[in-house]
Design a protein around this motif. Structure first.
Motif, PDB file in Angstrom:
ATOM      1  N   UNK A  75      36.612 -53.961  -4.288  1.00 46.33           N
ATOM      2  CA  UNK A  75      37.561 -54.287  -3.218  1.00 46.33           C
ATOM      3  C   UNK A  75      39.011 -54.131  -3.678  1.00 46.33           C
ATOM      4  N   UNK A  76      39.224 -53.844  -4.952  1.00 47.72           N
ATOM      5  CA  UNK A  76      40.590 -53.594  -5.410  1.00 47.72           C
ATOM      6  C   UNK A  76      41.124 -52.256  -4.914  1.00 47.72           C
ATOM      7  N   UNK A  77      40.233 -51.377  -4.443  1.00 43.10           N
ATOM      8  CA  UNK A  77      40.649 -50.088  -3.912  1.00 43.10           C
ATOM      9  C   UNK A  77      41.061 -50.243  -2.442  1.00 43.10           C
ATOM     10  N   UNK A  78      42.156 -49.606  -2.088  1.00 39.87           N
ATOM     11  CA  UNK A  78      42.716 -49.753  -0.747  1.00 39.87           C
ATOM     12  C   UNK A  78      41.799 -49.190   0.317  1.00 39.87           C
ATOM     13  N   UNK A  79      41.176 -48.022   0.053  1.00 38.74           N
ATOM     14  CA  UNK A  79      40.316 -47.406   1.059  1.00 38.74           C
ATOM     15  C   UNK A  79      39.062 -48.247   1.319  1.00 38.74           C
ATOM     16  N   UNK A  80      38.568 -48.967   0.301  1.00 33.09           N
ATOM     17  CA  UNK A  80      37.412 -49.840   0.500  1.00 33.09           C
ATOM     18  C   UNK A  80      37.805 -51.040   1.354  1.00 33.09           C
ATOM     19  N   UNK A  81      38.996 -51.591   1.094  1.00 34.08           N
ATOM     20  CA  UNK A  81      39.464 -52.712   1.920  1.00 34.08           C
ATOM     21  C   UNK A  81      39.651 -52.279   3.363  1.00 34.08           C
ATOM     22  N   UNK A 122      35.537 -41.582   2.860  1.00 31.76           N
ATOM     23  CA  UNK A 122      36.674 -41.700   1.942  1.00 31.76           C
ATOM     24  C   UNK A 122      36.389 -42.655   0.783  1.00 31.76           C
ATOM     25  N   UNK A 123      35.428 -43.561   0.978  1.00 31.44           N
ATOM     26  CA  UNK A 123      35.134 -44.565  -0.057  1.00 31.44           C
ATOM     27  C   UNK A 123      33.825 -44.281  -0.790  1.00 31.44           C
ATOM     28  N   UNK A 124      33.241 -43.119  -0.585  1.00 33.25           N
ATOM     29  CA  UNK A 124      31.914 -42.870  -1.154  1.00 33.25           C
ATOM     30  C   UNK A 124      31.933 -42.859  -2.689  1.00 33.25           C
ATOM     31  N   UNK A 125      33.029 -42.402  -3.298  1.00 32.60           N
ATOM     32  CA  UNK A 125      33.091 -42.367  -4.758  1.00 32.60           C
ATOM     33  C   UNK A 125      33.090 -43.782  -5.340  1.00 32.60           C
ATOM     34  N   UNK A 126      33.893 -44.675  -4.757  1.00 27.48           N
ATOM     35  CA  UNK A 126      33.973 -46.055  -5.245  1.00 27.48           C
ATOM     36  C   UNK A 126      32.657 -46.797  -5.006  1.00 27.48           C
ATOM     37  N   UNK A 127      32.026 -46.563  -3.838  1.00 28.60           N
ATOM     38  CA  UNK A 127      30.756 -47.221  -3.531  1.00 28.60           C
ATOM     39  C   UNK A 127      29.659 -46.725  -4.468  1.00 28.60           C
TER      40      UNK A 127
END
Length: 256
Positions: free
Chosen positions: A220-226, A128-133
């Motif tokens: 870390x501002x993204x909820x799914x990353x947190x 779910x966090x692959x785009x942000x990473x």
């Protein structure tokens, strides 16, 4: 009043100094070499040309220990060759040890399956966090200053087609990188007479820590990353607590 002004100026000076250090960045030097069975690696990190971390493998102590182990093994082999009864006893002990190892391996396989099932939810969070990473890694890579990157690879896979294909990728990547002005120098040597993977790498890169902190805060501002970070911390903390509990249970005296 003068003291308050002095304190404000001192805090501002400290903030400016820290900002300059972070903006100047972290310099990372990596040297790695493999030739046949010999492998060496050296890692060094420095800020403002001051080394803050340095690690070398194998170290001089490791080399001394290896020579001592080789000498002890030779002494044991000479003693075993002169004593046939000790060999028979050791054969019986080795059979028992193999049986115990097989039981331990089966238990480890079960524990690995259980750990994988526990790790599955983290894979979903990671997906779910692959785009942000990916965006974070691309930003860090863009802001990374490659001072020097030299590499030599001698590759032989025993298969002409596979060896030629991989070497073609390396040569084409080297040509593309050099068109952007990056100080990248990769040399490859293909051999079709033996199976070998030898390399020599020398890399010097510089990370802008100020921009790195900015990208990390953005990540870390993204909820799914947190959520991924929180679940990862709870998973590894739970794993460590289970290991501590097992050690306590094993340390308890068994009733006779």
């Amino acid at each position: 009043m003068n003291f308050a002004l002095f304190l404000i100026l001192l805090i501002a000076l400290i903030i400016i100094l820290i900002s300059i250090i972070l903006y100047n960045g972290l310099k990372i030097e990596l040297f790695s070499k493999k030739e046949k069975s010999n492998f060496e690696i050296e890692f060094k990190a420095s800020i403002l040309n001051i080394a803050i971390f340095k690690r070398q493998y194998p170290s001089h102590e490791d080399k001394a220990l290896e020579t001592e182990e080789e000498n002890s093994v030779k002494d044991e082999e000479s003693l075993e060759a002169n004593d046939e009864e000790s060999l028979e006893v050791k054969d019986e002990e080795s059979l028992e040890a193999n049986d115990e190892e097989s039981l331990e391996d089966s238990q480890e396989d079960k524990s690995l399956r259980e750990k994988f099932n526990e790790f599955k939810p983290l894979l979903n969070d990671l997906k779910n966090s692959k785009h942000e990473i990916k965006e974070f890694l691309m930003s860090v890579f863009k802001d990374t200053d490659f001072k020097e990157l030299d590499g030599y690879l001698k590759l032989g896979l025993g298969d002409y087609a596979k060896t030629a294909r991989i070497m073609g990728w390396i040569w084409s990547f080297n040509a593309i990188a050099n068109t952007f002005g990056e100080p990248l120098h990769l040399k490859g040597e293909a051999t079709f007479t033996e199976e070998v993977i030898d390399f020599d790498i020398h890399a010097i890169i510089k990370l802008n820590l100020l921009l790195l902190i900015f990208h990390a805060l953005k990540l870390v501002s993204h909820k799914n990353v947190r959520t991924l970070i929180r679940n990862s911390i709870s998973y590894f903390k739970g794993d460590k607590s289970d290991k501590k509990f097992e050690k306590k249970e094993n340390s308890r005296p068994q009733p006779q």
